[in-house]
Every structure is written in structure tokens, then in C-alpha cells.
Design a protein around this motif. Structure first.
Motif, PDB file in Angstrom:
ATOM      1  N   ARG A  61      88.556 131.705 143.702  1.00  0.00           N
ATOM      2  CA  ARG A  61      89.283 132.789 144.380  1.00  0.00           C
ATOM      3  C   ARG A  61      89.228 134.087 143.585  1.00  0.00           C
ATOM      4  O   ARG A  61      89.286 135.182 144.161  1.00  0.00           O
ATOM      5  CB  ARG A  61      90.738 132.382 144.604  1.00  0.00           C
ATOM      6  CG  ARG A  61      90.949 131.294 145.644  1.00  0.00           C
ATOM      7  CD  ARG A  61      92.436 131.056 145.892  1.00  0.00           C
ATOM      8  NE  ARG A  61      92.661 129.905 146.754  1.00  0.00           N
ATOM      9  CZ  ARG A  61      92.547 129.929 148.083  1.00  0.00           C
ATOM     10  NH1 ARG A  61      92.238 131.067 148.684  1.00  0.00           N
ATOM     11  NH2 ARG A  61      92.772 128.834 148.800  1.00  0.00           N
ATOM     12  N   LEU A  75      84.125 129.935 149.084  1.00  0.00           N
ATOM     13  CA  LEU A  75      85.564 129.913 149.382  1.00  0.00           C
ATOM     14  C   LEU A  75      85.791 129.798 150.885  1.00  0.00           C
ATOM     15  O   LEU A  75      86.664 129.036 151.331  1.00  0.00           O
ATOM     16  CB  LEU A  75      86.235 131.166 148.841  1.00  0.00           C
ATOM     17  CG  LEU A  75      87.752 131.261 149.070  1.00  0.00           C
ATOM     18  CD1 LEU A  75      88.469 130.075 148.436  1.00  0.00           C
ATOM     19  CD2 LEU A  75      88.290 132.578 148.530  1.00  0.00           C
ATOM     20  N   ALA A  84      90.276 123.681 149.893  1.00  0.00           N
ATOM     21  CA  ALA A  84      90.439 124.845 149.024  1.00  0.00           C
ATOM     22  C   ALA A  84      91.742 124.777 148.256  1.00  0.00           C
ATOM     23  O   ALA A  84      92.370 125.800 147.960  1.00  0.00           O
ATOM     24  CB  ALA A  84      90.380 126.132 149.840  1.00  0.00           C
ATOM     25  N   THR A 122      89.174 125.749 142.321  1.00  0.00           N
ATOM     26  CA  THR A 122      89.448 126.578 143.494  1.00  0.00           C
ATOM     27  C   THR A 122      90.103 127.895 143.091  1.00  0.00           C
ATOM     28  O   THR A 122      89.744 128.962 143.595  1.00  0.00           O
ATOM     29  CB  THR A 122      90.356 125.823 144.478  1.00  0.00           C
ATOM     30  OG1 THR A 122      89.714 124.608 144.888  1.00  0.00           O
ATOM     31  CG2 THR A 122      90.652 126.661 145.708  1.00  0.00           C
TER      32      THR A 122
END
Length: 408
Positions: free
Chosen positions: A389, A398, A407, A385
Motif C-alpha cells: 500500500r 494492490l 489485501a 500488504t
């Protein structure tokens, strides 16, 4: 005569005088003399005296008082009490095992029923199953499953067809779009109402042009599978006709638990077998997060098999000897891995997220080193995750991860 021997009460049945201590209490609350008690019946469980008409006969041919009937129920047909009571669909009647033999059994739920209904294929079902799981064929009165439009007799005559929808075995010469090394081929399963089937096909063909083609799918009673030619992730985001999904929704097309999105990933898009192994292992180690993202858990079409997981190293080296294609990752195709976990959708973000996960997970594991795994928990979803990002090209992924609370 001593006072203690004098009668001080009377029998409530024959009115004869009697000492109170010689009276016998019945289960009904009466107090009777021994002679009258001898003429009464007795409960076979507690031996209390009672009139015969106040005792209940059981399936074991015993007589029980109301106090001993706890746990017994009265058969609605023969009025005998039993501990094994059975409901009958279509009535409020409950019956004993012996009377149950006089009723028929539903082929779907195995319940007793006072009436059965014939359905397509020859089975006979109870009223409850008929109401909940079946409806009439669009062209006759035959009952068919709710996710089926036509009965077997009407299917060949009335089922919608279109020359642009190929049979399920159709495979054209592939056209590659975008730049590799990783190419993605998407299979998007879509259901349509009968009335708009042809319009939906015409709309899909007009928008997809040479980027995709349509096929039949045995699991879709009315609808089609939209199959894209291989494309890079970047090409898919920019050039796939995403507005098509909204147009199909306006035509009444839909998806449900019975259809999915399958993404084929080119084996040539992996750096080497070690990279393919890391990718397979990453997906299998994060089953819970992956299935949350995929919006489909415990699917019979995409199982997370322990046997499949344990053989990941062999599959990474090129083996296609898997446990059937209905796995989370189907390894049977010679040139691709097929990621089958995603539920189908006609919402662009959800479909884009499926493609984005396929591409992002490959790129994430491409650079995953032993140090990343040992020191920075590289196998864990939280690490993935964080990586996502920092790579804005995967923003649909995302966004979907945040929408589904996976997330982190």
C-alpha cells in the motif's frame, strides 16, 4: 361338549371350521388352519408363512417376504434380489453382480454400460463420458477429448501452424530491457480457436515486436506461449503492449485451468543468498494468500511441496537440484527462479499483478530484517500488504489483491 372346544372360526383357505386360537396368520394377512399352513412356503428370514408367489428369491437362493426385503433390490435382468446392485449407463436398468458380467466397462469411469464408444487412442467409453468429456475431431468422426481439436491421425495434416511460432525448445539470444538488478521474463500461455490461430499469431507478433517471441507448448492443443525477453518491472508496465491482450480476446483467444503465467526472476537480482532464502521462505509461508492471488489452487503444474520448502536454503545458495519443474517455484534453471503459481489471463490487471507480485515480493524481502520478522511480523501477509500500500508502483498488485479479498 364344553363351549370352549367348539369351533368359532373357519380356515380362509379350505373353509374348514376351527377354533380361532388354532389359526395361523400368513404374511399376506390370511388366517389358515395348520393343514393348509403346511402347504405354504415360509420366509427364510422370519419364518412367516406365505404363498410362494408372494416371496422373493435372492442371490443367496433364499426366499424372503416383503417385510424382510428391506435393503435388498431387484435385478433388472434376472429379477433376483441382491444387496449389491449396479447401475448400467445408457439404460435405467440396475443389475446384480452376476448379471453385471454380461456388460462392458467404461475405460474412463469404470461404470457398466450397455454400449461403449471408441475414442482416439483406442479406449472405449460409456455414453455419459462420451457426452461430457469428448467431441468429434474437426476433420473426422473420431472422438477426442474436449480440450483437443484433432485426433492423432489428423493432427499432423490439419493442425494449424505458423512460421512465427517456434518449437518448445527454442531459446533466442536474450535481450535485456530496462534497468536491473532484477529482470523478469514472462511466459504467458494462450489458447486459440483453430479458425483464428493464424490471425492471433500475426497479431501477437505485430504487437510484441522484439520484446517477445512465440513458442509451442505441449499442454496447449491449439495456441502458443508468448515469452518475453528479460525486462525490469517498470519497463514491463510502461512498454509491454498491454492492448494486445484485448485484441487477442476479440479474436476468440482464451485461457482456462490448463494454462498459466510463469515469471522468471533473475537470480542476479537478489542481493545475496540470504535475500533469496527470505524470498523463497516468504512465498512458501504464505501459500494460501499466494494461491488466492494467483487464482489457481492445488495445481499439478505448480505444487507447494514440503520437500521443496525444506530445501529452500540450499536453493538460495545456488542449488538447482529440485523436485522437478512443476513446483510453485521451479529452482532448476541455472540463472533464474521460475514462479509458476499464476493462472493465465488475457486481462491486463491480472497479468500485471503477476509481474508486480514477483517484483514486489523480491523488494519487500530485500529489506526484511530480523527485527522486522521478530517485532513486526515480517513473514506475515498482512505486513506485506501494508508495505504494498505504501509503494504505488505496485498498484496493479494492490488492485488485484483487493478484488480477490486477499489485501489484509
Amino acid at each position: 361338549m364344553p363351549a370352549s372346544t367348539l369351533p368359532d372360526a373357519s380356515c380362509e383357505e379350505c373353509s374348514s371350521p376351527i377354533r380361532g386360537e388354532d389359526l395361523i396368520a400368513t404374511i399376506d394377512g390370511d388366517r389358515v388352519c395348520p393343514d393348509c399352513a403346511d402347504g405354504l412356503s415360509r420366509c427364510d428370514s422370519c419364518a412367516a408363512h406365505a404363498r410362494t408367489d408372494t416371496l422373493a428369491r435372492t442371490i443367496d437362493d433364499t426366499l424372503l417376504c416383503r417385510e424382510c426385503l428391506t435393503g435388498w433390490q431387484r435385478c433388472g435382468d434376472c429379477a433376483i434380489y441382491t444387496r449389491d446392485i449396479r447401475s448400467v449407463v445408457g439404460t435405467s436398468t440396475e443389475v446384480c453382480a452376476e448379471c453385471a458380467s454380461g456388460y462392458e466397462t467404461c475405460d474412463d469411469c469404470a461404470s457398466l454400460a450397455d454400449q461403449l464408444y471408441c475414442v482416439d487412442g483406442g479406449n472405449r467409453v460409456c455414453e455419459r463420458c462420451a457426452d461430457e468429456d469428448y467431441h468429434e475431431c474437426c476433420e473426422c468422426f473420431t472422438l477426442v477429448p474436449v480440450d483437443t481439436t484433432y485426433c492423432d491421425n489428423c493432427f499432423d495434416t490439419y493442425s494449424p501452424t505458423h512460421h512465427a511460432v517456434h518449437d518448445s525448445y527454442y531459446t533466442p539470444a536474450l535481450r535485456f530491457h530496462g534497468d536491473g538488478p532484477l529482470f523478469l521474463g514472462m511466459e504467458l500461455e494462450i489458447k486459440t480457436p483453430d479458425r483464428s490461430y493464424r490471425d492471433a499469431v500475426d497479431t501477437a507478433v505485430a504487437h510484441a515486436r522484439d520484446l517477445a517471441y512465440l513458442k509451442e507448448d505441449g499442454s496447449i492443443p491449439c495456441g502458443f506461449e508468448l515469452v518475453t525477453h528479460p525486462m525490469s518491472y517498470e519497463f514491463a508496465l510502461q512498454r509491454f503492449p498491454w492492448q494486445l491482450l484485448g485484441r487477442l480476446r476479440l479474436l476468440g483467444c482464451y485461457t482456462d485451468d490448463g494454462v498459466g503465467i510463469h515469471v522468471h526472476l533473475s537470480r542476479a537480482g537478489f542481493t545475496n543468498p540470504a535475500h533469496a532464502y527470505r524470498w523463497l521462505k516468504f512465498v512458501y509461508r504464505n501459500e494460501r494468500s499466494v494461491t488466492t492471488l494467483a487464482r489457481r489452487r492445488n495445481s499439478e503444474w505448480a505444487r507447494f511441496s514440503s520437500h521443496q520448502r525444506s530445501n529452500a536454503q540450499e536453493y538460495a545458495k545456488g542449488s538447482t537440484d529440485g523436485y522437478g519443474r512443476y513446483q510453485a517455484i521451479n529452482v532448476c534453471p541455472e540463472n533464474t527462479f521460475e514462479l509458476r503459481v499464476f493462472a493465465s489471463s488475457l486481462h491486463p490487471q491480472q497479468v500485471q499483478a503477476a509481474l508486480a507480485f514477483a517484483a514486489a515480493s523480491v523488494e519487500y524481502t530485500r529489506g526484511l530484517s530480523a527485527a522486522d520478522i521478530a517485532r513486526r511480523r515480517g513473514w506475515e501477509w498482512t505486513s506485506f500488504t501494508t508495505w504494498v500500500r505504501s509503494h504505488p508502483q505496485y498498484s496493479p498488485l494492490l488492485a488485484e489483491m483487493e478484488a480477490l479479498a486477499c489485501a489484509s
